[in-house]
Design a protein around this motif. Structure first.
Motif, mmCIF file in Angstrom:
data_model
loop_
_atom_site.group_PDB
_atom_site.id
_atom_site.type_symbol
_atom_site.label_atom_id
_atom_site.label_comp_id
_atom_site.label_asym_id
_atom_site.label_seq_id
_atom_site.Cartn_x
_atom_site.Cartn_y
_atom_site.Cartn_z
ATOM 1 N N ASN B 28 -16.561 15.918 11.014
ATOM 2 C CA ASN B 28 -17.673 16.363 10.171
ATOM 3 C C ASN B 28 -18.025 15.418 9.031
ATOM 4 O O ASN B 28 -18.652 15.836 8.060
ATOM 5 N N SER B 29 -17.597 14.174 9.122
ATOM 6 C CA SER B 29 -17.905 13.214 8.054
ATOM 7 C C SER B 29 -18.756 12.073 8.608
ATOM 8 O O SER B 29 -18.646 11.718 9.787
ATOM 9 N N GLU B 30 -19.577 11.523 7.717
ATOM 10 C CA GLU B 30 -20.378 10.360 8.134
ATOM 11 C C GLU B 30 -19.513 9.099 8.149
ATOM 12 O O GLU B 30 -19.720 8.200 8.939
ATOM 13 N N GLU B 31 -18.555 9.051 7.232
ATOM 14 C CA GLU B 31 -17.614 7.924 7.197
ATOM 15 C C GLU B 31 -16.219 8.523 7.061
ATOM 16 O O GLU B 31 -16.037 9.489 6.328
ATOM 17 N N VAL B 32 -15.245 7.941 7.756
ATOM 18 C CA VAL B 32 -13.858 8.418 7.641
ATOM 19 C C VAL B 32 -12.962 7.253 7.220
ATOM 20 O O VAL B 32 -13.065 6.155 7.781
ATOM 21 N N TYR B 33 -12.145 7.498 6.224
ATOM 22 C CA TYR B 33 -11.197 6.486 5.749
ATOM 23 C C TYR B 33 -9.796 7.069 5.857
ATOM 24 O O TYR B 33 -9.614 8.277 5.730
ATOM 25 N N TYR B 34 -8.809 6.191 6.088
ATOM 26 C CA TYR B 34 -7.434 6.659 6.196
ATOM 27 C C TYR B 34 -6.612 6.100 5.031
ATOM 28 O O TYR B 34 -6.648 4.897 4.785
ATOM 29 N N ALA B 54 -6.705 11.531 6.662
ATOM 30 C CA ALA B 54 -8.149 11.240 6.730
ATOM 31 C C ALA B 54 -8.859 11.722 5.470
ATOM 32 O O ALA B 54 -8.569 12.800 4.953
ATOM 33 N N MET B 55 -9.795 10.903 4.987
ATOM 34 C CA MET B 55 -10.675 11.275 3.874
ATOM 35 C C MET B 55 -12.094 11.020 4.387
ATOM 36 O O MET B 55 -12.350 9.975 4.990
ATOM 37 N N GLY B 56 -12.992 11.951 4.135
ATOM 38 C CA GLY B 56 -14.350 11.797 4.669
ATOM 39 C C GLY B 56 -15.397 11.638 3.590
ATOM 40 O O GLY B 56 -15.209 12.060 2.446
ATOM 41 N N ALA B 85 -16.724 5.437 -3.953
ATOM 42 C CA ALA B 85 -16.735 3.977 -4.156
ATOM 43 C C ALA B 85 -15.305 3.432 -4.094
ATOM 44 O O ALA B 85 -15.053 2.385 -3.492
ATOM 45 N N ARG B 86 -14.347 4.169 -4.671
ATOM 46 C CA ARG B 86 -12.939 3.739 -4.635
ATOM 47 C C ARG B 86 -12.401 3.720 -3.212
ATOM 48 O O ARG B 86 -11.654 2.839 -2.824
ATOM 49 N N LEU B 87 -12.801 4.734 -2.431
ATOM 50 C CA LEU B 87 -12.362 4.786 -1.024
ATOM 51 C C LEU B 87 -12.852 3.571 -0.249
ATOM 52 O O LEU B 87 -12.108 2.947 0.497
ATOM 53 N N ARG B 88 -14.139 3.259 -0.460
ATOM 54 C CA ARG B 88 -14.726 2.111 0.253
ATOM 55 C C ARG B 88 -14.062 0.809 -0.184
ATOM 56 O O ARG B 88 -13.790 -0.060 0.625
ATOM 57 N N GLU B 93 -10.046 -3.632 0.675
ATOM 58 C CA GLU B 93 -8.777 -4.286 0.329
ATOM 59 C C GLU B 93 -7.843 -4.323 1.536
ATOM 60 O O GLU B 93 -7.176 -5.315 1.783
ATOM 61 N N LYS B 94 -7.822 -3.208 2.281
ATOM 62 C CA LYS B 94 -6.942 -3.136 3.457
ATOM 63 C C LYS B 94 -7.338 -4.189 4.488
ATOM 64 O O LYS B 94 -6.505 -4.848 5.079
ATOM 65 N N ILE B 95 -8.667 -4.367 4.682
ATOM 66 C CA ILE B 95 -9.150 -5.355 5.652
ATOM 67 C C ILE B 95 -8.758 -6.761 5.181
ATOM 68 O O ILE B 95 -8.252 -7.560 5.954
ATOM 69 N N LYS B 96 -8.931 -6.999 3.863
ATOM 70 C CA LYS B 96 -8.579 -8.318 3.317
ATOM 71 C C LYS B 96 -7.101 -8.608 3.554
ATOM 72 O O LYS B 96 -6.726 -9.685 3.966
ATOM 73 N N LYS B 97 -6.243 -7.589 3.282
ATOM 74 C CA LYS B 97 -4.799 -7.771 3.448
ATOM 75 C C LYS B 97 -4.464 -8.057 4.906
ATOM 76 O O LYS B 97 -3.648 -8.915 5.201
#
Lengths: 149, 121
Positions: B28-34, B54-56, B85-88, B93-97
Motif C-alpha cells: 500500500n505504499s508508493e515507495e518502500v524503504y527497508y 519496511a517503511m512506506g 526526506a531522511r528515509l530517501r 547512503e546505503k547505495i553509496k556504501k
C-alpha cells in the motif's frame, strides 16, 4: 569466566503466568553465575517482578524495554548475553530487535500455548529454549537448566 | 511512552502480526524503504521489528510499524516530509556504501565471460 559480564532478560507481555517466576529464577541463576543482570520490560511486567522481590534479592536492576532499545542503539550500554521471553508475535518481534541491535549472545525463551509454532516462526539468529508452558513453570525451568552459562 | 502516541496519526492495521504489517506497507505504499531495527524516527522512537523492516511513503504520509508487547503490531501513518526526506537520504547512503564495498567492480569480475561459462555453473 562470567565475572563482570552483563546479562539482559527481556520480558514480553506479562499475561502468561510462567514468565514472571521464570524471569526471577533465571535472574537468580545468572547472578549466582557471576553475571550483572538487568531485567527489562513494560511498566506492568517490571512492577510484577518488583512486587515479588521487594528487597531486591533476585532482581537488582530493571529497565523500561523501549528506553533500553534506544540506549543500545545509541551505544550507551550493551550486554554479553540476552534472553528474550516471548509467547506472542509481538514478543518475538522484540526478540528480533534485540538480536539485531545488540552484540549479546541471543537466546529466545518461547513458552505459552503456541510455543512450537511461535518458535518455528523465529528466523533471526538466536538459540531457542522452547516449552509449551503456561501455568506450570517446570517444563520451561528444565529447559533453562540445560543452558550452559 | 513515545512521542508518537501524542502525534496526529492514522491507524491502518491494528493488533496484527509483524509479517502482516510489513506486507501491508509493501502493498500500500508508493515507495518502500527497508531499515534496520532500531532506526530512529520522530526524535525518540526506535523502530522495533524483524528485519527487513519496511517503511512506506504515500504522498506526504510515512507508513511504519509500531509494536506494543501486549497489543501486537500496528501500521501507523504520519504526515512528515522531514522523515520522508531522511528515509530517501538513508537509502541513498546505503547505495553509496554498497558501491564503495565494490559493487560494480566485484559484480563485473563475477560475470561469466561467455554464454558457455554460464552453463558451466
Amino acid at each position: 569466566m562470567t565475572e563482570g559480564k552483563k546479562a539482559l532478560l527481556v520480558m514480553g507481555c506479562p499475561e502468561v503466568p510462567v514468565q514472571t517466576s521464570m524471569v526471577i529464577y533465571l535472574a537468580h541463576k545468572l547472578d549466582k553465575a557471576g553475571y550483572d543482570v538487568t531485567v527489562a520490560g513494560t511498566d506492568a511486567a517490571v512492577k510484577l517482578v518488583k512486587a515479588a522481590d521487594p528487597e531486591n534479592h533476585y532482581i537488582k536492576k530493571t529497565a523500561d524495554v523501549d528506553q533500553l532499545i534506544g540506549e543500545i542503539v545509541e551505544q550507551k550500554i550493551d550486554f554479553d548475553i540476552s534472553f528474550a521471553f516471548m509467547h506472542s508475535d509481538a514478543g518475538m518481534t522484540y526478540g528480533a530487535t534485540f538480536s539485531a541491535i545488540s552484540k549479546a549472545r541471543p537466546f529466545a525463551i518461547v513458552f505459552g500455548k503456541n510455543a512450537e509454532a511461535l518458535a518455528a516462526s523465529i528466523d533471526y539468529p538466536a538459540e531457542k529454549i522452547v516449552a509449551k508452558a503456561t501455568h506450570n513453570p517446570n517444563p520451561l525451568k528444565n529447559k533453562i537448566d540445560k543452558v550452559v552459562l | 511512552m513515545s512521542c508518537i502516541e501524542q502525534m496526529k496519526y492514522k491507524l491502518y492495521l491494528e493488533r496484527t502480526s509483524f509479517k502482516d504489517a510489513r506486507e501491508y506497507i509493501e502493498k500500500n505504499s508508493e515507495e518502500v524503504y527497508y531499515v534496520d531495527p532500531g532506526y530512529k524516527i520522530f526524535k525518540d522512537y526506535y523502530i522495533i521489528g524483524v528485519p527487513p523492516v519496511a517503511m512506506g511513503v504515500r504522498g506526504k504520509e510515512m507508513l511504519f510499524t509500531y509494536v506494543k508487547p501486549c497489543h501486537g503490531t500496528f501500521v501507523m501513518g504520519i504526515d512528515s516530509e522531514e522523515e520522508i526526506a531522511r528515509l530517501r537520504e538513508n537509502e541513498g547512503e546505503k547505495i553509496k556504501k554498497s558501491l564503495k564495498k565494490g559493487g560494480p567492480k566485484e559484480k563485473a569480475e563475477a560475470m561469466p565471460a561467455s554464454f558457455g561459462d554460464m552453463w558451466k555453473k
